[in-house]
Motif scaffolding. Structure first.
Motif, PDB file in Angstrom:
ATOM      1  N   PHE A 101       0.831  -1.206   0.000  1.00  0.00           N
ATOM      2  CA  PHE A 101       0.000   0.000   0.000  1.00  0.00           C
ATOM      3  C   PHE A 101       0.864   1.254   0.000  1.00  0.00           C
ATOM      4  O   PHE A 101       0.602   2.211  -0.724  1.00  0.00           O
ATOM      5  N   LEU A 102       1.904   1.228   0.812  1.00  0.00           N
ATOM      6  CA  LEU A 102       2.748   2.413   0.975  1.00  0.00           C
ATOM      7  C   LEU A 102       3.629   2.670  -0.243  1.00  0.00           C
ATOM      8  O   LEU A 102       4.279   3.710  -0.334  1.00  0.00           O
ATOM      9  N   ASN A 103       3.612   1.722  -1.173  1.00  0.00           N
ATOM     10  CA  ASN A 103       4.366   1.906  -2.415  1.00  0.00           C
ATOM     11  C   ASN A 103       3.748   2.935  -3.354  1.00  0.00           C
ATOM     12  O   ASN A 103       4.362   3.339  -4.333  1.00  0.00           O
ATOM     13  N   GLN A 104       2.507   3.329  -3.043  1.00  0.00           N
ATOM     14  CA  GLN A 104       1.851   4.345  -3.880  1.00  0.00           C
ATOM     15  C   GLN A 104       2.608   5.674  -3.787  1.00  0.00           C
ATOM     16  O   GLN A 104       3.263   5.957  -2.789  1.00  0.00           O
ATOM     17  N   PRO A 105       2.493   6.493  -4.838  1.00  0.00           N
ATOM     18  CA  PRO A 105       3.282   7.729  -4.863  1.00  0.00           C
ATOM     19  C   PRO A 105       2.680   8.853  -4.025  1.00  0.00           C
ATOM     20  O   PRO A 105       2.219   9.860  -4.556  1.00  0.00           O
ATOM     21  N   PHE A 106       2.680   8.697  -2.708  1.00  0.00           N
ATOM     22  CA  PHE A 106       2.257   9.808  -1.843  1.00  0.00           C
ATOM     23  C   PHE A 106       3.363  10.865  -1.848  1.00  0.00           C
ATOM     24  O   PHE A 106       4.544  10.529  -1.892  1.00  0.00           O
TER      25      PHE A 106
END
Lengths: 350, 350
Positions: free
Chosen positions: A20-25
Motif C-alpha cells: 500500500f505504501l508503495n503508492q506515490p504519496f
C-alpha cells in the motif's frame, strides 16, 4: 471497494502495508501518542517510507479541536499537500481524531488506520466515523470518511494494559449480544481470561459483524443503529465521568454500564426475558468492576442523553436487545425508565 | 441530483424556497452577520418556519475555527439534532463557514445557501467547497459538501456597497476569460457601469459556466482546476493583505491582481498573445483600482503560493489562459516568473 477489501487482519499482512505504501504519496505523516510511539512505532518503523512523526497526548480528554489544530499546524508547517498520507497509529482517539483531521485538511487527504487497541480493532477502525468531542459531548464534531485501508496487527494487543484490553472487550460483547448468539454462548461458557483468547479469530469475527452492518447503512439511517446498543446511556456515562477528574472511565467501561442499563430497559419493554437479562449481566460482571451512578450523575446522564446525536424530534430513541443475538431500533424510552435502569445497574455494584 | 436542479435563480423563486422549507426539519437555524441581518433577513423572514438566528461577525478575518466553535456551541445549546437545517444567509464567508459547520456538526446536518453578494451568487454557492482559513492560509480546513439547495435572489445585490459588487465582478470576468469569449467581448464593448447590468441574466450565465465545470470534476482532480485561474497568485495576495490591518483587500480585488499577473504569465508561456493580454488588462482596469505589490509583499506572496493546496510534489502549478475564452491546467511556473508578473501588475498601477 467494500469494507472487507480494505481491512487487512493478521501479523502476516505486513506485506500488504508495504505494498500500500508503495503508492506515490507526496509525503507521509505518522500520528502517534506517547504510548504508541513507545510501544508500537518501533514494530513498524522499518516498513515505512520517509515520514514525519506527529505526536499528541493520549487520552479522551485530548480528543478535541485544539489537538486537531495542532495536527493541522504540523501538516501546514511541513507543506503537506493533497497527495499526502496520514497514518493513524493508535487507539480510537488517534483513529477518530486523525481521521477527522485528514478529512478536513485541505478538504481531504488520504489516511489509513493501524489500530493498536482491542477497541479500535473491533470497532473504531471500521465504519468511517471520525470526529472529536466538543464542550462535553462525545464526537459532536466530525464527518463520515472511510480510511483508505485498515491494517490490524493483533500483536499490538500485547502492549496493552489489562484494563485497556478489557475495555475493548465491551464492544466484542456488544457485537455478540446484537448479532451472534452462538459466540455469546461460547464466551459465556469459557473462563473469563482474556489472555487466553485467539485474538486473530476474535478480531476477524467482530470486523465481519460490524462491516456487515455498516455496509448496509453507512450513514446510520437504519440498521446501523444496531451498533448503538449500550451507547446511548454509555456515551452519557462516559461524558459525565470525563468531567470528574481522577474518576474517568475508559470507553468500554462506560459502554458496559450502558449495556447493563439498556438490557434492563429491553427487559422492561418485553423484548428480553428476565433470564436473558441475568445471563447478560453475569457475563458483563465477569469481566468488569464498575462504579455506581449516584443521584447527581443520574441527572447529568439524563441531560446528556437528551443531547445525543441519535435523537430526533426530542424523543429519546434507543437501540435495544430483542433476545440475545438480535436487536430492535428506534425504541422510544421514557426518562423515568432510564433512571430505573441506572438503579438496576447500581443494584449490581458491590 | 445535478448542480442545476438544486440551484434556483430569480426573485420569483421564493415559492421554491417555501416549498423546500416544508420538509419536516426538526429545527431550523439562520446564520447571519450584522450586515445580512440588517439588510437581507427582513426580506425573507416571513417565508421561514420557526427558527433561531445565529449571528457572527462579518469579514474574512472571522472565517476561522473559533467562529465555527461559536456556531457549534449555539447548535449544541439549542439541542439541534441530525434532522436540523442551517440556512446560510450571506456572502462567501457565511456560505463557506456555515457549510463547513453544518457538514461537521454531529457528522453532518443539512444546509442551504442564500447568497447575498455577487461573489457568492456566481461562485461560492456552486461547487460544494466549504471551509475556513487557518493560521494565515485561505480555506486550509474544510470539506467538499454540497448544500441541499441554493436560492439566488438578485434583489439582495441592491443592498451591497459598490466596492463589494465590483469585487464579485472579478469572478464574472474570470468565468468569461476561461470559458466564454463572446460574453467577454460583450462586457468589453459595454460601458463599465455595473448598476446597468441585467443581474438575473449574468448570474444565470455564470452559474451555468461554473456548474458545467464542477459537474465534470467535483473534487478538483482535473478540469475543475480551470476555476483556479487568477487564484494561485490571488489567494496569496489576499492572505498577505489580510495580515496588514487597514489594508485588507476584498476577495475579488485580490483575484483581479491574480488575473492580471497570471495573464502576464500566460503571455510569457506563449499561451496568450500580447494583444489579448492588453485587452484583459484594460478590462480589469476599467473596473478595479488596485494597490501595487511591494518587495516585502512579493516575497510573502511567493512563500504563500508554495503552501497552496493546489500544489503537489513541490512544483508550483498554475491554471493559465490559452487565449481568451479557454484555459490550460497544470502549468509549472518558475518563481522568477511569478515575481516578474507582480512587477507587470505594478507597472499598471498609477
Amino acid at each position: 471497494m467494500n469494507q472487507k477489501e480494505r481491512i487487512f487482519i493478521g501479523d502476516d499482512s505486513f506485506m500488504e502495508l508495504v505494498q500500500f505504501l508503495n503508492q506515490p504519496f507526496s509525503s507521509c505523516f505518522v500520528l502517534v501518542d506517547e504510548n504508541t510511539r513507545k510501544y508500537c512505532y518501533a514494530k513498524i518503523q522499518s516498513l515505512l517510507p520517509k515520514h514525519s512523526l506527529i505526536q499528541i497526548q493520549s487520552g479522551e480528554q485530548n480528543k478535541n479541536l485544539e489537538t486537531c489544530a495542532l495536527i493541522w499546524a504540523k501538516l501546514t508547517e511541513a507543506n503537506a499537500d493533497r497527495k499526502s498520507l496520514l497514518i493513524n497509529l493508535g487507539g480510537g482517539v488517534i483513529g477518530d481524531m486523525g481521521g477527522f483531521s485528514a478529512a478536513c485538511y485541505k478538504r481531504g487527504i488520504s489516511f489509513i488506520n493501524l489500530p493498536t487497541t482491542l477497541l479500535s480493532m473491533v470497532d473504531a477502525s471500521v465504519g468511517g466515523k471520525t470526529g472529536v468531542d466538543f464542550i462535553g459531548f462525545k464526537n459532536q464534531i466530525g464527518v463520515f470518511q472511510e480510511p483508505e485501508a485498515v491494517f490490524i496487527y493483533t500483536t499490538f494487543l500485547k502492549t496493552l494494559p489489562k484494563r485497556e484490553l478489557t475495555s475493548g472487550f465491551a464492544e466484542v460483547i456488544k457485537h455478540y449480544l446484537i448479532a451472534d448468539k452462538k459466540e455469546f454462548e461460547e464466551i459465556q461458557n469459557s473462563e473469563p481470561v482474556l489472555e487466553s483468547l485467539n485474538w486473530q479469530r476474535v478480531v476477524e469475527k467482530n470486523v465481519k459483524i460490524k462491516s456487515a452492518i455498516v455496509e448496509q447503512d453507512p450513514h446510520e439511517n437504519g440498521v446501523r443503529k444496531a451498533l448503538n446498543f449500550g451507547h446511548t446511556i454509555g456515551h452519557a456515562v462516559e461524558s459525565h465521568f470525563l468531567k470528574r477528574e481522577g474518576h474517568e472511565l475508559l470507553h468500554g467501561e462506560a459502554i458496559a454500564i450502558g449495556m447493563l442499563a439498556e438490557s434492563y430497559i429491553s427487559m422492561k419493554k418485553g423484548l428480553l426475558s428476565e433470564e436473558e437479562l441475568k445471563r447478560t449481566a453475569t457475563l458483563i460482571q465477569n469481566y468488569f468492576v464498575l462504579p455506581p451512578i449516584d443521584i447527581e450523575a443520574q441527572n447529568d446522564v439524563l441531560t446528556l442523553i437528551k443531547q445525543d446525536k441519535k435523537n430526533t424530534n426530542n424523543s429519546l430513541q434507543f437501540t435495544l436487545l430483542q433476545g440475545i443475538g438480535n436487536y430492535s431500533i428506534n425504541n422510544i424510552v421514557e426518562e423515568g425508565l432510564i433512571i430505573d435502569s441506572l438503579h438496576y445497574h447500581n443494584s449490581l455494584c458491590k
